[in-house]
Design a protein around this motif. Structure first.
Motif, mmCIF file in Angstrom:
data_model
loop_
_atom_site.group_PDB
_atom_site.id
_atom_site.type_symbol
_atom_site.label_atom_id
_atom_site.label_comp_id
_atom_site.label_asym_id
_atom_site.label_seq_id
_atom_site.Cartn_x
_atom_site.Cartn_y
_atom_site.Cartn_z
ATOM 1 N N UNK A 220 0.679 -1.316 -0.004
ATOM 2 C CA UNK A 220 -0.104 -0.222 0.160
ATOM 3 C C UNK A 220 0.660 1.020 -0.068
ATOM 4 N N UNK A 221 2.160 1.279 -0.292
ATOM 5 C CA UNK A 221 3.101 2.318 -0.471
ATOM 6 C C UNK A 221 2.546 2.965 -1.688
ATOM 7 N N UNK A 222 2.367 4.200 -1.628
ATOM 8 C CA UNK A 222 2.053 4.819 -3.092
ATOM 9 C C UNK A 222 3.219 4.695 -4.193
ATOM 10 N N UNK A 223 4.825 4.910 -3.710
ATOM 11 C CA UNK A 223 5.552 4.708 -4.641
ATOM 12 C C UNK A 223 5.600 5.732 -5.773
ATOM 13 N N UNK A 224 4.858 6.849 -5.821
ATOM 14 C CA UNK A 224 4.792 7.826 -6.788
ATOM 15 C C UNK A 224 3.657 7.563 -7.753
ATOM 16 N N UNK A 225 2.705 6.722 -7.335
ATOM 17 C CA UNK A 225 1.586 6.549 -8.141
ATOM 18 C C UNK A 225 0.322 7.449 -7.656
ATOM 19 N N UNK A 226 -0.500 7.499 -8.656
ATOM 20 C CA UNK A 226 -1.724 8.565 -8.370
ATOM 21 C C UNK A 226 -2.804 7.648 -7.696
ATOM 22 N N UNK A 227 -3.215 6.696 -8.353
ATOM 23 C CA UNK A 227 -4.246 5.455 -7.776
ATOM 24 C C UNK A 227 -3.758 4.163 -7.754
ATOM 25 N N UNK A 228 -4.259 3.578 -6.583
ATOM 26 C CA UNK A 228 -3.838 2.139 -6.602
ATOM 27 C C UNK A 228 -4.948 1.216 -6.575
ATOM 28 N N UNK A 229 -5.133 0.136 -7.283
ATOM 29 C CA UNK A 229 -5.864 -0.872 -7.057
ATOM 30 C C UNK A 229 -5.169 -2.107 -6.124
ATOM 31 N N UNK A 230 -5.714 -2.329 -5.131
ATOM 32 C CA UNK A 230 -4.891 -3.537 -4.058
ATOM 33 C C UNK A 230 -5.908 -4.484 -3.513
ATOM 34 N N UNK A 231 -5.433 -5.540 -3.088
ATOM 35 C CA UNK A 231 -6.258 -6.716 -2.535
ATOM 36 C C UNK A 231 -5.389 -6.880 -1.353
ATOM 37 N N UNK A 232 -6.344 -6.777 -0.091
ATOM 38 C CA UNK A 232 -5.733 -7.069 1.169
ATOM 39 C C UNK A 232 -6.168 -6.072 1.971
ATOM 40 N N UNK A 233 -5.858 -6.179 3.420
ATOM 41 C CA UNK A 233 -6.289 -5.016 4.458
ATOM 42 C C UNK A 233 -5.463 -3.842 4.174
ATOM 43 N N UNK A 234 -6.282 -2.759 4.128
ATOM 44 C CA UNK A 234 -5.778 -1.398 3.899
ATOM 45 C C UNK A 234 -4.933 -0.880 5.214
ATOM 46 N N UNK A 235 -3.962 -0.362 5.475
ATOM 47 C CA UNK A 235 -3.124 -0.118 6.761
ATOM 48 C C UNK A 235 -3.938 1.487 7.020
ATOM 49 N N UNK A 236 -4.110 2.054 8.122
ATOM 50 C CA UNK A 236 -4.592 3.124 8.719
ATOM 51 C C UNK A 236 -3.676 4.543 7.698
ATOM 52 N N UNK A 237 -4.713 5.005 7.134
ATOM 53 C CA UNK A 237 -4.086 6.211 6.140
ATOM 54 C C UNK A 237 -4.941 7.226 5.980
ATOM 55 N N UNK A 238 -4.739 8.384 5.724
ATOM 56 C CA UNK A 238 -5.327 9.469 5.492
ATOM 57 C C UNK A 238 -5.941 9.859 4.206
ATOM 58 N N UNK A 239 -5.058 8.838 3.250
ATOM 59 C CA UNK A 239 -5.464 8.953 1.658
ATOM 60 C C UNK A 239 -6.974 8.472 1.477
ATOM 61 N N UNK A 240 -7.533 9.051 0.527
ATOM 62 C CA UNK A 240 -8.922 8.172 0.403
ATOM 63 C C UNK A 240 -9.064 6.982 -0.408
ATOM 64 N N UNK A 241 -9.704 6.179 0.211
ATOM 65 C CA UNK A 241 -9.824 4.911 -0.141
ATOM 66 C C UNK A 241 -11.274 4.530 -0.324
ATOM 67 N N UNK A 242 -11.545 3.733 -1.321
ATOM 68 C CA UNK A 242 -12.839 3.352 -1.464
ATOM 69 C C UNK A 242 -12.740 1.552 -1.745
ATOM 70 N N UNK A 243 -13.676 0.946 -0.990
ATOM 71 C CA UNK A 243 -13.654 -0.388 -0.903
ATOM 72 C C UNK A 243 -14.743 -0.914 -2.306
ATOM 73 N N UNK A 244 -13.958 -1.732 -3.216
ATOM 74 C CA UNK A 244 -14.879 -2.099 -4.300
ATOM 75 C C UNK A 244 -15.646 -3.115 -3.853
ATOM 76 N N UNK A 245 -15.013 -3.903 -3.152
ATOM 77 C CA UNK A 245 -15.904 -5.553 -2.763
ATOM 78 C C UNK A 245 -15.016 -6.413 -1.949
ATOM 79 N N UNK A 246 -15.487 -7.430 -1.697
ATOM 80 C CA UNK A 246 -14.772 -8.587 -1.040
ATOM 81 C C UNK A 246 -14.557 -9.862 -1.975
#
Length: 313
Positions: free
Chosen positions: A134-160
């Motif tokens: 879940x590190x941004x590493x310079x990306x604007x948007x990230x699609x991820x699978x797995x538990x999201x760590x606490x962050x102030x960045x906006x995150x939308x859950x797409x599903x399970x």
């Protein structure tokens, strides 16, 4: 302008953790990356990074300078976007990172519609094995699978997502059908490997509220869910793969869902912004587009019933 490039080189090196990867990201030669960093350090009369053959580390001065460098680059980006968007339509480059199999399956089909809606936006889609990082590493948007760590960045859950244990019928005919997690220790297993778990991810099974963890000895590790699906269909062994990737072959009978009494825990599928604070209009437009169109539950088909006996496969 040269100073802006030097700031971009410095922040990119920090983001990706390597000068060679920074060169690839910025489409510069390694020599140019080294030169720009040296010029920046010389102009500041400060060493920003400690460099060795194995790793890069920020110096104390580098840590102080990093936040200011990012703020300057963000301000420049916002200013450029404001000029380009004088006609009211967002323009610019949006960098998206997604796991390879899900990026091909979910994001690529939406690119034409996104481009039609926002013709001034260029999409830079990175497909790789960073799907659980879940590190941004310079990306604007990230699609991820797995538990999201606490962050102030906006995150939308797409599903399970659900992990299904699958194998090809001919493999099960040859080797038998596993009934319990312990049975998997005598089978050929295909594991998902990543930058976080190069030896292969552990498998988790849940039955009557109790969890069992297992890392079977792999005969093959892969860093792409689509490749794992193909290997399982070819009869290489048993794999635990996201439902969206194996639902169709299970429905067709080219894969068999195993151990129905032992379920896996759901894993969240999320879309996250790679930055805090003010977001460029182009990034916001693409993020909102994807968040609206990527509906995991509507995309994942339910698997066909499992075939529990060798005779039935």
């Amino acid at each position: 302008m040269t100073q802006i490039i030097e700031l971009m080189v410095f922040t990119t090196i920090v983001d990706v953790g390597s000068m060679s990867r920074a060169a690839t990201r910025l489409r510069l030669s390694p020599a140019m990356v080294t030169m720009h960093l040296a010029r920046l350090e010389a102009s500041l009369d400060a060493k920003l990074l400690n460099r060795s053959t194995r790793r890069l580390e920020l110096t104390d001065q580098g840590r102080v300078f990093l936040s200011h460098a990012r703020a300057i680059l963000d301000a420049v980006a916002i200013a450029e976007v404001a000029v380009r968007e004088a006609d009211g339509r967002p323009t610019g480059r949006v960098r998206i990172d997604a796991p390879a199999s899900l990026g091909r399956r979910l994001v690529l089909p939406l690119v034409p519609d996104c481009r039609e809606a926002y013709p001034g936006i260029v999409i830079d889609l990175s497909l790789g094995d960073r799907g659980t990082l879940h590190r941004p590493d310079g990306f604007d948007i990230m699609l991820r699978v797995g538990t999201v760590p606490d962050t102030t960045r906006k995150t939308v859950k797409l599903g399970i997502g659900r992990l299904l244990l699958v194998a090809a019928p001919d493999y099960l005919t040859r080797r038998g059908v596993p009934r319990t997690p312990d049975d998997l220790n005598t089978h050929d297993c295909i594991l998902y490997s990543s930058v976080e778990s190069p030896g292969g991810n552990r498998w988790r099974f849940i039955r009557e509220g109790a969890s069992t963890w297992l890392r079977p000895k792999p005969i093959l590790t892969l860093n792409d869910g689509g490749a794992m699906t193909e290997a399982a269909i070819a009869g290489a062994g048993i794999a635990q793969i996201l439902d969206i990737l194996v639902a169709e072959p299970v429905a067709k009978g080219t894969l068999v869902a195993l151990m129905p009494d032992w379920t896996s825990a759901g894993v969240p599928v999320t879309l996250s912004l790679g930055r805090d604070g003010e977001v460029p209009a182009a990034v916001k437009a693409v993020f909102d587009f994807l968040a609206t169109r990527l509906k995991w539950d509507a995309l994942a088909m339910p698997p066909a019933p499992a075939s529990p006996d060798i005779a039935s496969v």
